[in-house]
Design an enzyme around this catalytic site. Structure first.
Site, PDB file in Angstrom:
ATOM      1  N   THR A   1       0.575  -1.044   0.253  1.00 25.16           N
ATOM      2  CA  THR A   1       0.527  -0.117   0.053  1.00 25.16           C
ATOM      3  C   THR A   1       0.877   1.267   0.023  1.00 25.16           C
ATOM      4  O   THR A   1       0.795   2.339  -0.857  1.00 25.16           O
ATOM      5  CB  THR A   1      -0.804  -0.179   1.450  1.00 25.16           C
ATOM      6  OG1 THR A   1      -2.009  -1.290   0.965  1.00 25.16           O
ATOM      7  CG2 THR A   1      -1.365   1.538   1.766  1.00 25.16           C
TER       8      THR A   1
ATOM      9  N   SER B   1      -0.179  -9.986   0.424  1.00 28.06           N
ATOM     10  CA  SER B   1      -1.378 -11.150   0.726  1.00 28.06           C
ATOM     11  C   SER B   1      -0.852 -12.882   0.045  1.00 28.06           C
ATOM     12  O   SER B   1      -0.914 -13.599   0.578  1.00 28.06           O
ATOM     13  CB  SER B   1      -2.901 -11.743   0.591  1.00 28.06           C
ATOM     14  OG  SER B   1      -2.458 -10.747  -0.732  1.00 28.06           O
TER      15      SER B   1
END
Length: 559
Positions: A33, A110
């Site tokens: 991010t 992830s």
């Protein structure tokens, strides 16, 4: 890099006789991010992160002339020049020069696996001698797992490796990315903390002790069983030097990339779980290790007629290593209750106060080591390798914060002992003042290892290295202990430092090449000149560094 604690140099920017020193930091951008930007399709990675996100911000760019920094970009040793930026001068009287190396394929945090961890480790290894510290930008979802994995993969680490990320992208108006990255840069460029760390929300955490505790809060990470290694306030960064973990072996930095993550599993115990369920997991094809998340201090249901315990005992007899960690956020596995005691008797290893992330990656690391056996892995799981667990609850000596004269006095006494070759006195001083004195610096920036590099006693140098003294800190003149030892013509000292992972800093090489004309032998041992001694020769030499004549022959001429 210089030793920085509570002491701030008196001479700073603007003084005609004191140039402002620079640290060199490589930022490795893997994704996450922190480096994303909005798009019609949602958040996407912001390529050219250095120009798009950092060059425009005064805290990351002092506007000085851009210089190029060499970065090794491939396993073949290909070197590409990268434009660099420099921070303004910090409160510690120095600046941080850095460049950003972006992965060709940005990693999704992830879905990261051992292959992604290996890519990060290999990038650090290829550039290890070119930079003073490393900052890794990473997504937050699996950040704690990556920190834990890298802490075991990076063996005999002598420089800071700081991982960070963000809950909001840097290009968003309100974000945590700016503070997280700037704080990571300052730590990596100023403090000799040779660990894999996680910097988030003004706290520096030990990487293998950290865990994500919030999905969207800026205060997203914590290390419940280990206090922060450092905390940044409005005035300075305060380092808890007493708990900093340092390498204590005479070996080079190396990496172990073959983590056996495909043959380990994690299972959370819950009320009513059936022995058949656990048995099914333990009979998965190829399973070699299991992290068992149990209740409280390490308790799990017995099952009817101790059926659950029998399932664990049978799996252990088949060679599966089972490690018991607690589901609680704080505390330790301590088999004081009957259910926990039965697991221990069955051969389940007590994971003490390790996090699940730490236990899983440590188990993967140990299973992949050459010559590993279930018995050996089980025994090493309960021993601290990188500060990932607390082996005992003995009180820790805490040195009181003292005034500057106290520090000068202690360093002076130690300096005299080193200069006189008084090993017994050095041992006494270091072991009573160890945590704050070992990498501290005197008025000229020399640490005890700098002083020992030219001491008549090589035993003192060896003692300081085995206690965790850093070979990478530079004094006020930008000199490493290796440079001082070579300049003094001490071949044995040079070889010992080299075996400990020392290398000449890039800023020292020009002067070293000139000095090598007069003493090619000893500078060849240090890695300069027509006959440079390779790391392989160092390894093959084994413990023979005390035989000075041997190194003279290897170098081709007397020092």
């Amino acid at each position: 890099m210089v030793a920085v604690d509570d002491y701030i140099p008196e001479l700073g920017e603007g003084h005609p006789d004191q140039p402002v020193p620079e640290s060199r930091v490589l930022i490795i951008m893997t994704g996450g991010t922190i480096c994303m930007r909005p798009s019609p399709a949602g958040l996407v990675p912001a390529r050219d992160f250095q120009d798009q996100c950092l060059a425009r911000v005064p805290t990351f760019n002092d506007g000085s002339i851009t210089t190029m920094m060499e970065v090794v970009t491939s396993g073949e040793g290909e070197i590409k020049p990268h434009p660099s930026l420099r921070t303004p001068m910090t409160a510690y009287g120095r600046r941080v020069r850095y460049t950003v190396f972006e992965f060709d394929e940005l990693l999704d945090s992830s879905s990261i696996d051992a292959k992604g961890w290996a890519e990060i480790a290999q990038t650090i290894q290829r550039n290890y001698t070119l930079f003073d510290g490393f900052v890794v930008l990473h997504g937050t979802d699996s950040l704690a797992y990556t920190c834990s994995a890298l802490s075991f993969m990076l063996q005999n680490l002598g420089k800071p490796v700081i991982l960070t990320g963000a809950q909001a992208p840097m290009l968003e108006l309100q974000n945590d990315a700016t503070d997280n990255l700037l704080g990571s840069l300052v730590v990596a460029g100023h403090f000799m903390i040779p660990e894999v760390c996680l910097y988030f929300n003004n706290k520096l955490l030990r990487g293998n002790r950290s865990t994500k505790v919030a999905a969207s809060d800026f205060d997203a990470f914590d290390s419940p069983n280990c206090p922060p290694l450092a905390v940044t306030t409005s005035m300075r960064t305060n380092v808890n030097w007493e708990i900093v973990n340092r390498p204590k072996s005479i070996e080079h930095f190396s990496i172990q990339t073959n983590l056996d993550t495909t043959h380990v599993a994690c299972l959370r115990i819950f009320p009513g779980i059936k022995p058949e369920m656990v048995d099914a997991v333990l009979k998965l094809d190829g399973l070699r290790g299991l992290v068992l998340e149990t209740f409280g201090a390490g308790n799990a249901p017995h099952g009817q007629d101790n059926a659950m315990t029998k399932v664990f005992a049978d799996a252990i007899s088949r060679g599966i290593v089972i490690v018991n960690v607690t589901q609680c956020l704080t505390g330790s596995v301590n088999p004081v209750y009957a259910p926990g005691m039965s697991l221990s008797k069955a051969g389940v290893v007590a994971g003490l106060d390790m996090t699940t992330e730490g236990a899983l990656t440590k188990l993967s690391y140990l299973l992949a080591l050459p010559g590993s056996t279930p018995r050996l892995v089980a025994s090493r799981m309960s021993v601290s390798l990188r500060g990932e667990l607390t082996e005992s609850s003995q009180p820790v000596f805490r040195h009181p914060d003292g005034a500057l004269p106290e520090r000068v006095q202690a360093l002076t006494v130690l300096g005299y002992a080193i200069a006189q070759g008084d090993l017994a006195r050095v041992e006494e001083i270091i072991r009573s003042e160890h945590h704050w004195l070992l990498n501290d610096a005197d008025y000229s920036g020399n640490t005890p290892v700098h002083l020992a590099a030219t001491s008549p006693s090589i035993n003192i140098l060896e003692f300081l290295l085995l206690e965790g003294g850093s070979v990478h800190i530079r004094n006020r003149n930008g000199r490493t202990p290796l440079f001082l030892a070579a300049n003094a013509g001490l071949s044995e000292h040079v070889m010992l430092l080299r075996k400990s992972g020392a290398h000449l800093h890039s800023d020292e090489r020009t002067a070293a090449q000139l000095l090598a004309r007069r003493r090619p032998g000893v500078w060849g041992l240090a890695g300069i000149g027509p006959r440079e001694v390779s790391e392989r020769e160092l390894e093959e030499a084994g413990d023979g560094y005390r035989a000075g004549s041997q190194w003279t022959m290897m170098a081709g001429s007397a020092p």
